[in-house]
Design a protein around this motif. Sequence first.
Motif, PDB file in Angstrom:
ATOM      1  N   GLY A  66       0.838  -1.199   0.000  1.00  0.00           N
ATOM      2  CA  GLY A  66       0.000   0.000   0.000  1.00  0.00           C
ATOM      3  C   GLY A  66       0.863   1.236   0.000  1.00  0.00           C
ATOM      4  O   GLY A  66       1.763   1.386  -0.814  1.00  0.00           O
ATOM      5  N   SER A  67       0.625   2.123   0.964  1.00  0.00           N
ATOM      6  CA  SER A  67       1.331   3.395   1.025  1.00  0.00           C
ATOM      7  C   SER A  67       2.288   3.424   2.201  1.00  0.00           C
ATOM      8  O   SER A  67       2.080   2.756   3.202  1.00  0.00           O
ATOM      9  CB  SER A  67       0.313   4.528   1.163  1.00  0.00           C
ATOM     10  OG  SER A  67      -0.548   4.535   0.052  1.00  0.00           O
ATOM     11  N   ALA A  81      11.066   0.326   6.902  1.00  0.00           N
ATOM     12  CA  ALA A  81       9.896   0.773   6.151  1.00  0.00           C
ATOM     13  C   ALA A  81       8.810   1.116   7.156  1.00  0.00           C
ATOM     14  O   ALA A  81       8.727   0.508   8.233  1.00  0.00           O
ATOM     15  CB  ALA A  81       9.418  -0.315   5.202  1.00  0.00           C
ATOM     16  N   CYS A  82       8.020   2.107   6.830  1.00  0.00           N
ATOM     17  CA  CYS A  82       6.873   2.474   7.657  1.00  0.00           C
ATOM     18  C   CYS A  82       5.643   2.545   6.761  1.00  0.00           C
ATOM     19  O   CYS A  82       5.711   3.072   5.652  1.00  0.00           O
ATOM     20  CB  CYS A  82       7.082   3.829   8.322  1.00  0.00           C
ATOM     21  SG  CYS A  82       8.373   3.856   9.570  1.00  0.00           S
ATOM     22  N   TRP A 116       4.106   6.385  -1.448  1.00  0.00           N
ATOM     23  CA  TRP A 116       2.683   6.563  -1.671  1.00  0.00           C
ATOM     24  C   TRP A 116       2.499   6.775  -3.170  1.00  0.00           C
ATOM     25  O   TRP A 116       3.315   7.421  -3.829  1.00  0.00           O
ATOM     26  CB  TRP A 116       2.171   7.791  -0.932  1.00  0.00           C
ATOM     27  CG  TRP A 116       2.050   7.638   0.546  1.00  0.00           C
ATOM     28  CD1 TRP A 116       3.052   7.388   1.435  1.00  0.00           C
ATOM     29  CD2 TRP A 116       0.846   7.739   1.292  1.00  0.00           C
ATOM     30  NE1 TRP A 116       2.546   7.323   2.699  1.00  0.00           N
ATOM     31  CE2 TRP A 116       1.194   7.545   2.643  1.00  0.00           C
ATOM     32  CE3 TRP A 116      -0.483   7.988   0.967  1.00  0.00           C
ATOM     33  CZ2 TRP A 116       0.259   7.582   3.660  1.00  0.00           C
ATOM     34  CZ3 TRP A 116      -1.411   8.035   1.983  1.00  0.00           C
ATOM     35  CH2 TRP A 116      -1.046   7.823   3.313  1.00  0.00           C
ATOM     36  N   GLU A 117       1.444   6.271  -3.730  1.00  0.00           N
ATOM     37  CA  GLU A 117       1.240   6.406  -5.182  1.00  0.00           C
ATOM     38  C   GLU A 117       1.235   7.853  -5.651  1.00  0.00           C
ATOM     39  O   GLU A 117       1.651   8.139  -6.762  1.00  0.00           O
ATOM     40  CB  GLU A 117      -0.042   5.708  -5.621  1.00  0.00           C
ATOM     41  CG  GLU A 117       0.127   4.219  -5.759  1.00  0.00           C
ATOM     42  CD  GLU A 117      -1.085   3.556  -6.412  1.00  0.00           C
ATOM     43  OE1 GLU A 117      -2.167   4.159  -6.486  1.00  0.00           O
ATOM     44  OE2 GLU A 117      -0.916   2.412  -6.861  1.00  0.00           O
ATOM     45  N   VAL A 122       4.092   1.301 -11.570  1.00  0.00           N
ATOM     46  CA  VAL A 122       5.382   0.611 -11.647  1.00  0.00           C
ATOM     47  C   VAL A 122       6.352   1.251 -10.637  1.00  0.00           C
ATOM     48  O   VAL A 122       7.254   2.003 -10.993  1.00  0.00           O
ATOM     49  CB  VAL A 122       5.939   0.635 -13.089  1.00  0.00           C
ATOM     50  CG1 VAL A 122       7.186  -0.240 -13.186  1.00  0.00           C
ATOM     51  CG2 VAL A 122       4.885   0.181 -14.079  1.00  0.00           C
ATOM     52  N   ARG A 123       6.125   0.938  -9.378  1.00  0.00           N
ATOM     53  CA  ARG A 123       6.938   1.489  -8.298  1.00  0.00           C
ATOM     54  C   ARG A 123       8.431   1.230  -8.497  1.00  0.00           C
ATOM     55  O   ARG A 123       9.256   2.114  -8.226  1.00  0.00           O
ATOM     56  CB  ARG A 123       6.463   0.934  -6.953  1.00  0.00           C
ATOM     57  CG  ARG A 123       7.149   1.584  -5.776  1.00  0.00           C
ATOM     58  CD  ARG A 123       6.733   0.988  -4.460  1.00  0.00           C
ATOM     59  NE  ARG A 123       5.407   1.405  -4.088  1.00  0.00           N
ATOM     60  CZ  ARG A 123       4.776   0.967  -3.005  1.00  0.00           C
ATOM     61  NH1 ARG A 123       5.358   0.094  -2.199  1.00  0.00           N
ATOM     62  NH2 ARG A 123       3.574   1.392  -2.709  1.00  0.00           N
ATOM     63  N   PRO A 124       8.854   0.047  -8.966  1.00  0.00           N
ATOM     64  CA  PRO A 124      10.301  -0.168  -9.147  1.00  0.00           C
ATOM     65  C   PRO A 124      10.948   0.830 -10.112  1.00  0.00           C
ATOM     66  O   PRO A 124      12.104   1.227  -9.898  1.00  0.00           O
ATOM     67  CB  PRO A 124      10.381  -1.596  -9.690  1.00  0.00           C
ATOM     68  CG  PRO A 124       9.164  -2.267  -9.128  1.00  0.00           C
ATOM     69  CD  PRO A 124       8.096  -1.196  -9.160  1.00  0.00           C
ATOM     70  N   ASP A 125      10.246   1.267 -11.146  1.00  0.00           N
ATOM     71  CA  ASP A 125      10.815   2.266 -12.058  1.00  0.00           C
ATOM     72  C   ASP A 125      11.009   3.605 -11.343  1.00  0.00           C
ATOM     73  O   ASP A 125      12.021   4.287 -11.533  1.00  0.00           O
ATOM     74  CB  ASP A 125       9.930   2.448 -13.288  1.00  0.00           C
ATOM     75  CG  ASP A 125      10.011   1.281 -14.249  1.00  0.00           C
ATOM     76  OD1 ASP A 125      10.854   0.373 -14.043  1.00  0.00           O
ATOM     77  OD2 ASP A 125       9.219   1.269 -15.212  1.00  0.00           O
TER      78      ASP A 125
END
Length: 179
Positions: free
Chosen positions: A101-102, A120-121, A142-143, A153-156
């Motif tokens: 999630g966020s 991580a939190c 967060w998105e 695509v969070r990894p990018d």
Amino acid sequence: MSSRSSAKVVAPLGCLASRQKHTLPDLPYDYGALQPHISAEIMQLHHSKHHATYVNNLNVAEEKYKEALAKGELMDAIKRDFGSFANFKEKLTAVSVGVQGSGWGWLGYNKEQGRLQIAACANQDPLQGTTGLIPLLGIDVWEHAYYLQYKNVRPDYLKAIWNVINWENVSSRYADCKK
């Protein structure tokens, strides 16, 4: 040299660590193409000597900048606590990708142990309040931080974020928390 390369004369360590050296681009025309108005000899001199020197000096300056950042107290601690900058970057990226999630990926300082730690939190949970770590570097996962540009695509996004980290600020935070 492209305008994109020249716009990034000073770049953060993460970016410099993976950047290839700048190269002198070929001219799209022959040195003699502008004669009689500008001689081939002048064109060759300016391109192969002057422009080449600027490109070489840019490479030297970027390497010296990278070395200056890498010699700091923060870099020594990163190497001590993670083995290398590459290992640190890989671990913080993995923890940040793994946030469900966020939330946030963090580099924090454990004052009791005198060591750097990655954590991580979730959501708005504060690093120091939930882990006791003093925040040095936070990566917002967060998105809203990346969705318009990187979609889902969070990894990018996490690969790109290393190009904009302010290492002087992180180093200053590290020095302050050790006092």
